[in-house]
Write a protein that holds these residues in place. Sequence first.
Motif, mmCIF file in Angstrom:
data_model
loop_
_atom_site.group_PDB
_atom_site.id
_atom_site.type_symbol
_atom_site.label_atom_id
_atom_site.label_comp_id
_atom_site.label_asym_id
_atom_site.label_seq_id
_atom_site.Cartn_x
_atom_site.Cartn_y
_atom_site.Cartn_z
ATOM 1 N N CYS A 41 0.846 -1.195 0.000
ATOM 2 C CA CYS A 41 0.000 0.000 0.000
ATOM 3 C C CYS A 41 0.886 1.251 0.000
ATOM 4 O O CYS A 41 0.669 2.197 -0.767
ATOM 5 C CB CYS A 41 -0.911 -0.032 1.224
ATOM 6 N N LYS A 42 1.911 1.250 0.856
ATOM 7 C CA LYS A 42 2.846 2.387 0.907
ATOM 8 C C LYS A 42 3.550 2.573 -0.433
ATOM 9 O O LYS A 42 3.730 3.695 -0.902
ATOM 10 C CB LYS A 42 3.890 2.175 1.998
ATOM 11 N N ASP A 43 3.965 1.466 -1.037
ATOM 12 C CA ASP A 43 4.625 1.538 -2.344
ATOM 13 C C ASP A 43 3.708 2.206 -3.363
ATOM 14 O O ASP A 43 4.137 3.063 -4.132
ATOM 15 C CB ASP A 43 4.983 0.139 -2.867
ATOM 16 N N ARG A 70 3.587 5.900 -2.650
ATOM 17 C CA ARG A 70 4.834 6.587 -3.013
ATOM 18 C C ARG A 70 4.964 6.731 -4.524
ATOM 19 O O ARG A 70 5.536 7.708 -5.002
ATOM 20 C CB ARG A 70 6.037 5.856 -2.426
ATOM 21 N N LYS A 71 4.416 5.775 -5.270
ATOM 22 C CA LYS A 71 4.479 5.866 -6.734
ATOM 23 C C LYS A 71 3.446 6.830 -7.300
ATOM 24 O O LYS A 71 3.664 7.413 -8.350
ATOM 25 C CB LYS A 71 4.252 4.484 -7.359
ATOM 26 N N HIS A 72 2.298 6.955 -6.622
ATOM 27 C CA HIS A 72 1.174 7.689 -7.201
ATOM 28 C C HIS A 72 0.806 8.968 -6.451
ATOM 29 O O HIS A 72 -0.261 9.527 -6.692
ATOM 30 C CB HIS A 72 -0.060 6.779 -7.248
ATOM 31 N N TYR A 73 1.677 9.416 -5.523
ATOM 32 C CA TYR A 73 1.273 10.529 -4.648
ATOM 33 C C TYR A 73 0.866 11.793 -5.402
ATOM 34 O O TYR A 73 0.118 12.608 -4.889
ATOM 35 C CB TYR A 73 2.376 10.854 -3.623
ATOM 36 N N ARG A 74 1.338 11.955 -6.652
ATOM 37 C CA ARG A 74 1.001 13.172 -7.399
ATOM 38 C C ARG A 74 -0.384 13.097 -8.026
ATOM 39 O O ARG A 74 -0.906 14.094 -8.517
ATOM 40 C CB ARG A 74 2.042 13.431 -8.484
ATOM 41 N N GLU A 75 -0.972 11.891 -8.033
ATOM 42 C CA GLU A 75 -2.298 11.714 -8.630
ATOM 43 C C GLU A 75 -3.360 11.729 -7.537
ATOM 44 O O GLU A 75 -3.042 11.683 -6.360
ATOM 45 C CB GLU A 75 -2.353 10.364 -9.358
ATOM 46 N N LYS A 76 -4.613 11.736 -7.958
ATOM 47 C CA LYS A 76 -5.715 11.579 -7.008
ATOM 48 C C LYS A 76 -5.713 10.110 -6.620
ATOM 49 O O LYS A 76 -5.747 9.242 -7.488
ATOM 50 C CB LYS A 76 -7.020 11.975 -7.690
ATOM 51 N N ILE A 77 -5.620 9.826 -5.330
ATOM 52 C CA ILE A 77 -5.550 8.432 -4.886
ATOM 53 C C ILE A 77 -6.830 8.056 -4.156
ATOM 54 O O ILE A 77 -7.222 8.725 -3.201
ATOM 55 C CB ILE A 77 -4.353 8.204 -3.926
ATOM 56 N N TYR A 78 -7.458 7.003 -4.632
ATOM 57 C CA TYR A 78 -8.653 6.487 -3.959
ATOM 58 C C TYR A 78 -8.308 5.176 -3.272
ATOM 59 O O TYR A 78 -7.619 4.326 -3.851
ATOM 60 C CB TYR A 78 -9.778 6.242 -4.966
ATOM 61 N N GLY A 104 0.018 16.925 -5.583
ATOM 62 C CA GLY A 104 -1.269 16.243 -5.541
ATOM 63 C C GLY A 104 -2.344 16.846 -4.650
ATOM 64 O O GLY A 104 -3.358 16.204 -4.395
ATOM 65 N N PHE A 105 -2.123 18.072 -4.158
ATOM 66 C CA PHE A 105 -3.195 18.716 -3.392
ATOM 67 C C PHE A 105 -4.115 19.461 -4.361
ATOM 68 O O PHE A 105 -3.629 20.087 -5.292
ATOM 69 C CB PHE A 105 -2.633 19.680 -2.350
ATOM 70 N N PRO A 106 -5.435 19.397 -4.124
ATOM 71 C CA PRO A 106 -6.372 20.011 -5.062
ATOM 72 C C PRO A 106 -6.286 21.536 -5.085
ATOM 73 O O PRO A 106 -6.552 22.153 -6.100
ATOM 74 C CB PRO A 106 -7.749 19.561 -4.565
ATOM 75 N N ASN A 107 -5.903 22.151 -3.959
ATOM 76 C CA ASN A 107 -5.784 23.614 -3.944
ATOM 77 C C ASN A 107 -4.827 24.062 -2.851
ATOM 78 O O ASN A 107 -4.452 23.282 -1.975
ATOM 79 C CB ASN A 107 -7.158 24.282 -3.770
ATOM 80 N N GLN A 108 -4.460 25.325 -2.919
ATOM 81 C CA GLN A 108 -3.427 25.840 -2.029
ATOM 82 C C GLN A 108 -3.871 25.928 -0.574
ATOM 83 O O GLN A 108 -3.081 25.724 0.342
ATOM 84 C CB GLN A 108 -2.959 27.216 -2.516
#
Length: 148
Positions: free
Chosen positions: A43-45, A48-56, A114-118
């Motif tokens: 799960c952590k892997d 770490r690979k997808h942190y820039r995307e929206k993760i569900y 990967g945050f939706p807004n500031q």
Amino acid sequence: GKCDATENAANMLLYRNKAIMEMAGYIRDQRTNPSASNYSERCKDYIRKHYREKIYLQDIADSLGLSPTYLSRRFSKDTGECVQDYINRIRVYHASNLLLYSDRTLSEIAFYVGFPNQSYFGKIFKKFRNMSPKAYQDRYRSTEYNPE
């Protein structure tokens, strides 16, 4: 140009720091919980690979062949942290490096990691670093450039 050089330097630092952090995290997890579930590591892997995307949670669970509920409980039990907090911690970690080693704006950095807004970025950053992204940048960047 200067931008490319800065970005490459920032990327190299990110990857170096990322490798060190992953190894330290892995060793810590093995030590504090020798039976640390393989599912939590995987799960952590994924994070770490997808942190820039929206993760569900559903997507992570699907990738591991588990139910979201089971993964969520398993992860919390193994790590003492819920999945969403781990995702945010990884994002804040990468944002911290970018605040110090890139000349991107706060909103560019927020979006990049990967945050939706500031404003949400600011709130989460503060939760993990006990200060705003700007304060963090001002405090640690200045020591970088003017060693006492």
